[in-house]
Design a protein around this motif. Structure first.
Motif, mmCIF file in Angstrom:
data_model
loop_
_atom_site.group_PDB
_atom_site.id
_atom_site.type_symbol
_atom_site.label_atom_id
_atom_site.label_comp_id
_atom_site.label_asym_id
_atom_site.label_seq_id
_atom_site.Cartn_x
_atom_site.Cartn_y
_atom_site.Cartn_z
ATOM 1 N N ILE A 309 19.544 1.086 10.601
ATOM 2 C CA ILE A 309 18.671 0.769 9.431
ATOM 3 C C ILE A 309 17.645 1.633 9.232
ATOM 4 C CG2 ILE A 309 17.382 -1.321 10.251
ATOM 5 C CD1 ILE A 309 17.738 -2.388 7.517
ATOM 6 N N PHE A 310 17.111 1.873 10.477
ATOM 7 C CA PHE A 310 15.831 2.827 10.417
ATOM 8 C C PHE A 310 16.096 4.133 9.875
ATOM 9 C CE2 PHE A 310 14.724 -0.592 13.598
ATOM 10 C CZ PHE A 310 13.575 -1.120 13.053
ATOM 11 N N LYS A 311 17.182 4.580 10.462
ATOM 12 C CA LYS A 311 17.491 6.146 10.416
ATOM 13 C C LYS A 311 18.238 6.295 8.716
ATOM 14 C CE LYS A 311 18.320 7.758 15.173
ATOM 15 N NZ LYS A 311 17.933 6.527 15.558
ATOM 16 N N THR A 312 18.747 5.003 8.430
ATOM 17 C CA THR A 312 19.340 4.964 7.126
ATOM 18 C C THR A 312 18.200 5.195 6.031
ATOM 19 O OG1 THR A 312 21.417 3.890 8.033
ATOM 20 C CG2 THR A 312 20.691 3.799 5.296
ATOM 21 N N LEU A 313 17.249 4.276 6.434
ATOM 22 C CA LEU A 313 15.792 3.933 5.188
ATOM 23 C C LEU A 313 15.208 5.265 5.344
ATOM 24 C CD1 LEU A 313 15.521 -0.071 5.282
ATOM 25 C CD2 LEU A 313 16.967 1.530 3.783
ATOM 26 N N ASN A 314 15.132 6.027 6.518
ATOM 27 C CA ASN A 314 14.279 6.878 7.045
ATOM 28 C C ASN A 314 12.714 6.415 7.252
ATOM 29 O OD1 ASN A 314 13.438 9.628 7.571
ATOM 30 N ND2 ASN A 314 13.059 10.004 5.588
ATOM 31 N N ILE A 315 12.689 5.397 7.773
ATOM 32 C CA ILE A 315 11.514 4.640 8.250
ATOM 33 C C ILE A 315 11.141 4.831 9.787
ATOM 34 C CG2 ILE A 315 11.151 3.479 6.286
ATOM 35 C CD1 ILE A 315 12.220 1.080 7.879
ATOM 36 N N PRO A 316 10.019 4.545 10.483
ATOM 37 C CA PRO A 316 9.733 4.600 11.974
ATOM 38 C C PRO A 316 10.543 3.292 12.352
ATOM 39 C CG PRO A 316 7.963 5.344 10.801
ATOM 40 C CD PRO A 316 8.839 4.851 9.688
ATOM 41 N N GLU A 317 11.029 3.389 13.570
ATOM 42 C CA GLU A 317 11.484 2.123 14.300
ATOM 43 C C GLU A 317 10.609 0.884 14.371
ATOM 44 O OE1 GLU A 317 13.845 3.250 17.652
ATOM 45 O OE2 GLU A 317 15.191 4.709 16.685
ATOM 46 N N ASN A 318 9.190 1.508 14.729
ATOM 47 C CA ASN A 318 8.287 0.337 15.077
ATOM 48 C C ASN A 318 7.501 0.187 13.725
ATOM 49 O OD1 ASN A 318 7.176 3.114 15.089
ATOM 50 N ND2 ASN A 318 5.681 2.646 16.672
ATOM 51 N N VAL A 319 8.180 0.233 12.502
ATOM 52 C CA VAL A 319 7.333 0.045 11.181
ATOM 53 C C VAL A 319 6.810 -1.328 11.170
ATOM 54 C CG1 VAL A 319 9.642 -0.739 10.213
ATOM 55 C CG2 VAL A 319 7.780 0.189 8.843
ATOM 56 N N GLY A 321 5.483 -3.039 13.736
ATOM 57 C CA GLY A 321 4.298 -2.875 14.417
ATOM 58 C C GLY A 321 3.148 -2.059 14.113
ATOM 59 N N ARG A 322 3.456 -0.919 13.203
ATOM 60 C CA ARG A 322 2.552 -0.107 12.518
ATOM 61 C C ARG A 322 1.660 -0.970 11.538
ATOM 62 N NH1 ARG A 322 4.197 6.062 12.872
ATOM 63 N NH2 ARG A 322 5.905 5.777 14.442
ATOM 64 N N LEU A 323 2.768 -1.671 10.810
ATOM 65 C CA LEU A 323 2.028 -2.254 9.695
ATOM 66 C C LEU A 323 0.966 -3.492 10.139
ATOM 67 C CD1 LEU A 323 4.891 -2.708 7.124
ATOM 68 C CD2 LEU A 323 2.823 -0.916 7.100
ATOM 69 N N LEU A 324 1.452 -4.140 11.405
ATOM 70 C CA LEU A 324 0.621 -5.160 12.008
ATOM 71 C C LEU A 324 -0.610 -4.636 12.587
ATOM 72 C CD1 LEU A 324 3.489 -7.329 14.087
ATOM 73 C CD2 LEU A 324 1.891 -8.114 12.015
ATOM 74 N N ASN A 325 -0.639 -3.474 12.719
ATOM 75 C CA ASN A 325 -1.903 -2.905 13.206
ATOM 76 C C ASN A 325 -2.963 -2.845 12.281
ATOM 77 O OD1 ASN A 325 -3.520 0.178 13.516
ATOM 78 N ND2 ASN A 325 -3.216 -1.128 15.481
ATOM 79 N N ILE A 326 -2.291 -2.410 10.866
ATOM 80 C CA ILE A 326 -3.287 -2.531 9.533
ATOM 81 C C ILE A 326 -3.782 -3.967 9.326
ATOM 82 C CG2 ILE A 326 -3.275 -2.363 7.031
ATOM 83 C CD1 ILE A 326 -1.192 0.097 7.506
ATOM 84 N N LEU A 327 -2.910 -4.949 9.714
ATOM 85 C CA LEU A 327 -3.304 -6.299 9.413
ATOM 86 C C LEU A 327 -4.208 -6.602 10.530
ATOM 87 C CD1 LEU A 327 -2.943 -9.201 8.431
ATOM 88 C CD2 LEU A 327 -1.180 -9.347 10.071
ATOM 89 N N SER A 328 -4.238 -6.080 11.763
ATOM 90 C CA SER A 328 -5.196 -6.499 12.712
ATOM 91 C C SER A 328 -6.625 -5.946 12.450
ATOM 92 C CB SER A 328 -4.763 -5.762 14.302
ATOM 93 O OG SER A 328 -4.783 -4.590 14.117
ATOM 94 N N ILE A 329 -6.757 -5.016 11.798
ATOM 95 C CA ILE A 329 -7.891 -4.487 11.486
ATOM 96 C C ILE A 329 -8.580 -5.262 10.393
ATOM 97 C CG2 ILE A 329 -9.285 -2.573 10.212
ATOM 98 C CD1 ILE A 329 -7.072 -0.676 11.377
ATOM 99 N N LYS A 330 -7.778 -6.058 9.419
ATOM 100 C CA LYS A 330 -8.213 -6.810 8.447
ATOM 101 C C LYS A 330 -8.521 -8.202 8.866
ATOM 102 C CE LYS A 330 -6.116 -3.949 4.820
ATOM 103 N NZ LYS A 330 -6.058 -3.697 3.453
ATOM 104 N N ILE A 331 -8.237 -8.591 9.860
ATOM 105 C CA ILE A 331 -8.497 -10.151 10.275
ATOM 106 C C ILE A 331 -9.489 -10.064 11.414
ATOM 107 C CG2 ILE A 331 -6.369 -10.856 9.549
ATOM 108 C CD1 ILE A 331 -5.405 -10.871 12.445
ATOM 109 N N LYS A 332 -10.116 -9.121 11.735
ATOM 110 C CA LYS A 332 -11.197 -8.913 12.663
ATOM 111 C C LYS A 332 -12.479 -9.924 12.479
ATOM 112 C CE LYS A 332 -10.027 -4.556 15.211
ATOM 113 N NZ LYS A 332 -10.578 -3.325 15.598
#
Length: 332
Positions: A309-319, A321-332
């Motif tokens: 699904i990652f290669k088919t959608l052409n998105i990173p495999e750890n998508v 986790g990457r978005l959770l990193n953005i969330l972590s900045i916003k809940i500090k």
């Protein structure tokens, strides 16, 4: 005679056989064609599987035998992704309109003759403040769908900005933002980016505009039934500003230069995450994405010749986790 004549469902099935499409369940394929259309399933995803033009048959043929179920599955995933992204883009649209309405009402009042006065705004190199104000007036006047707008038209002496913004298009709201005077534009940009690493106001304003333009293009594509994960949008995110807003765990410069996060599906996913400051809503957004993706990860399905699904959608495999990193900045 038309080069695209009407075909009965039986004729469509015959054409699929000639196209090298295979299936085992006649009921499933006929019901799919009745519900999703031949064009939506076959033509919508043929490039992922690869085709060539057959001179004898005078049509495009799949290079290898292609199961109809795989084409159908991609259509269902794309539809789910469309619905998910559309929901959160609508939230950002409402957020922008709310912020515009707030600063406009505070500065210029509740009456249209005051807050829609062109002297309160500035023209840009591509937008005329006079034209934009006229456009807003016309959309407010012609809107018949907003119950709130109709109520104020019929029962009150004015249509305040917080009601008026509900009667205009997303693109019109973006243009309204663009012609705001500098300090008001800065105030709105700061509200969107204050929970990110991007602190320079001018950079915030520039990145906000390109993110909004990107989301509007994707929103329009979704509304017209176009594919989400291979779109023909033109807007590109600004590299330096984007990489300053997020850290390397979300996106690296080399990835961006290779096209990841520039104007693709991942760019849309990042933009939505950055522009949502409601941590509960952002958590729900990531949860919804994970629920869409993970069933195909757990079963290790190869959805297309590209792979999983990652290669088919052409998105990173750890998508996620990457978005959770953005969330972590916003809940500090």
């Amino acid at each position: 005679m038309s080069d695209k004549p009407f075909l009965t469902y039986k004729q469509q099935l015959d054409k699929l056989k000639n196209k090298n499409v295979t299936w085992s369940d006649n009921f499933l394929i006929e019901e799919s064609l009745r519900s999703h259309s031949y064009y939506g399933i076959i033509n919508g995803y043929k490039d992922i599987f690869g085709t060539y033009f057959d001179e004898e048959l005078q049509m495009e043929i799949f290079k290898t035998k292609t199961p109809f179920t795989k084409l159908h599955r991609l259509a269902l995933i794309d539809n789910s992704l469309n619905n998910l992204l559309f929901k959160y883009i609508i939230y950002i649209e409402k957020s922008l309109k709310t912020k515009i309405a707030y600063v406009v009402a505070r500065e210029y009042g509740e009456h249209e003759e005051d807050y829609l006065k062109s002297s309160n705004y500035v023209s840009t190199s591509t937008l005329s403040r006079l034209s934009e104000m006229n456009n807003i007036r016309q959309q407010i006047k012609n809107n018949k769908n907003s119950a709130s707008l109709q109520h104020y038209k019929n029962n009150h002496d004015c249509i305040p900005p917080w009601i008026a913004t509900g009667g205009i298009y997303f693109g019109t709201a973006i243009n309204w933002y663009k012609i705001l005077k500098g300090e008001l534009k800065s105030e709105i940009a700061q509200e969107f980016f204050f929970l990110t690493n991007l602190t320079d106001t001018d950079k915030q304003k520039e990145l906000l505009i390109v993110m909004l333009n990107l989301l509007q293009e994707y929103r329009n594509n979704i509304a017209h039934g176009n594919r989400t994960f291979q779109s023909n949008v033109r807007t590109e995110l600004t590299k330096n500003h984007l990489l300053e807003a997020v850290d390397k765990r979300v996106l690296t410069e080399s990835e961006f230069l290779s096209g990841i996060g520039k104007k693709d599906l991942f760019a849309v996913m990042i933009s939505i995450a950055i522009l949502i400051n409601d941590s509960l809503l952002l958590d729900q957004y990531i949860f919804d994405l994970e629920n869409l993706i993970m069933p195909y990860v757990r079963t290790k399905q190869q959805l297309s010749p590209r792979g999983d699904i990652f290669k088919t959608l052409n998105i990173p495999e750890n998508v996620i986790g990457r978005l959770l990193n953005i969330l972590s900045i916003k809940i500090k």
